[in-house]
Design a protein around this motif. Structure first.
Motif, PDB file in Angstrom:
ATOM      1  N   ALA A  47       0.829  -1.203   0.000  1.00 38.87           N
ATOM      2  CA  ALA A  47       0.000   0.000   0.000  1.00 38.87           C
ATOM      3  C   ALA A  47       0.863   1.253   0.000  1.00 38.87           C
ATOM      4  O   ALA A  47       0.570   2.223  -0.714  1.00 38.87           O
ATOM      5  CB  ALA A  47      -0.927   0.004   1.210  1.00 38.87           C
ATOM      6  N   GLY A  48       1.935   1.241   0.771  1.00 40.65           N
ATOM      7  CA  GLY A  48       2.850   2.383   0.790  1.00 40.65           C
ATOM      8  C   GLY A  48       3.475   2.631  -0.568  1.00 40.65           C
ATOM      9  O   GLY A  48       3.621   3.782  -0.998  1.00 40.65           O
ATOM     10  N   GLU A  49       3.821   1.575  -1.243  1.00 40.34           N
ATOM     11  CA  GLU A  49       4.404   1.727  -2.575  1.00 40.34           C
ATOM     12  C   GLU A  49       3.369   2.238  -3.576  1.00 40.34           C
ATOM     13  O   GLU A  49       3.702   3.030  -4.452  1.00 40.34           O
ATOM     14  CB  GLU A  49       4.999   0.402  -3.053  1.00 40.34           C
ATOM     15  N   HIS A  50       2.112   1.828  -3.434  1.00 38.27           N
ATOM     16  CA  HIS A  50       1.065   2.335  -4.320  1.00 38.27           C
ATOM     17  C   HIS A  50       0.864   3.835  -4.121  1.00 38.27           C
ATOM     18  O   HIS A  50       0.682   4.576  -5.095  1.00 38.27           O
ATOM     19  CB  HIS A  50      -0.247   1.593  -4.091  1.00 38.27           C
ATOM     20  N   VAL A  51       0.924   4.281  -2.877  1.00 39.51           N
ATOM     21  CA  VAL A  51       0.791   5.706  -2.589  1.00 39.51           C
ATOM     22  C   VAL A  51       1.961   6.464  -3.199  1.00 39.51           C
ATOM     23  O   VAL A  51       1.785   7.527  -3.795  1.00 39.51           O
ATOM     24  CB  VAL A  51       0.705   5.953  -1.063  1.00 39.51           C
ATOM     25  N   LYS A  52       3.158   5.911  -3.058  1.00 44.30           N
ATOM     26  CA  LYS A  52       4.346   6.557  -3.610  1.00 44.30           C
ATOM     27  C   LYS A  52       4.248   6.665  -5.132  1.00 44.30           C
ATOM     28  O   LYS A  52       4.544   7.713  -5.710  1.00 44.30           O
ATOM     29  CB  LYS A  52       5.584   5.750  -3.208  1.00 44.30           C
ATOM     30  N   GLU A  53       3.789   5.601  -5.780  1.00 47.66           N
ATOM     31  CA  GLU A  53       3.642   5.620  -7.238  1.00 47.66           C
ATOM     32  C   GLU A  53       2.570   6.618  -7.667  1.00 47.66           C
ATOM     33  O   GLU A  53       2.736   7.317  -8.675  1.00 47.66           O
ATOM     34  CB  GLU A  53       3.310   4.223  -7.747  1.00 47.66           C
ATOM     35  N   ALA A  54       1.479   6.715  -6.905  1.00 48.65           N
ATOM     36  CA  ALA A  54       0.421   7.669  -7.223  1.00 48.65           C
ATOM     37  C   ALA A  54       0.939   9.097  -7.098  1.00 48.65           C
ATOM     38  O   ALA A  54       0.615   9.961  -7.917  1.00 48.65           O
ATOM     39  CB  ALA A  54      -0.783   7.458  -6.316  1.00 48.65           C
TER      40      ALA A  54
END
Length: 63
Positions: A47-54
């Motif tokens: 989830a943290g990586e998805h936020v970073k990518e967004a």
């Protein structure tokens, strides 16, 4: 998050699920809890990586 990191995270999540199921089947509360912890940690990292990518996508759109 590169492919290798994604694969490691998914493997950790699946290991956690397996430990949870084995712990539930054998009434081993410690193993079930350990599996839940591994699964939750892997999902949080994803989830943290998805936020970073967004965030990167938003930054690129603003340019």
């Amino acid at each position: 998050m590169g492919f290798t990191d994604k694969a490691k995270s998914k493997a950790q999540e699946l290991t956690g699920v397996a430990k949870e199921r084995i712990g539930s089947a054998t009434d081993n509360e410690r193993l079930r809890a350990e599996g839940a912890q591994e699964r939750t940690g892997a999902r949080a990292r994803q989830a943290g990586e998805h936020v970073k990518e967004a965030g990167k996508d938003v930054r690129d759109a603003m340019r």
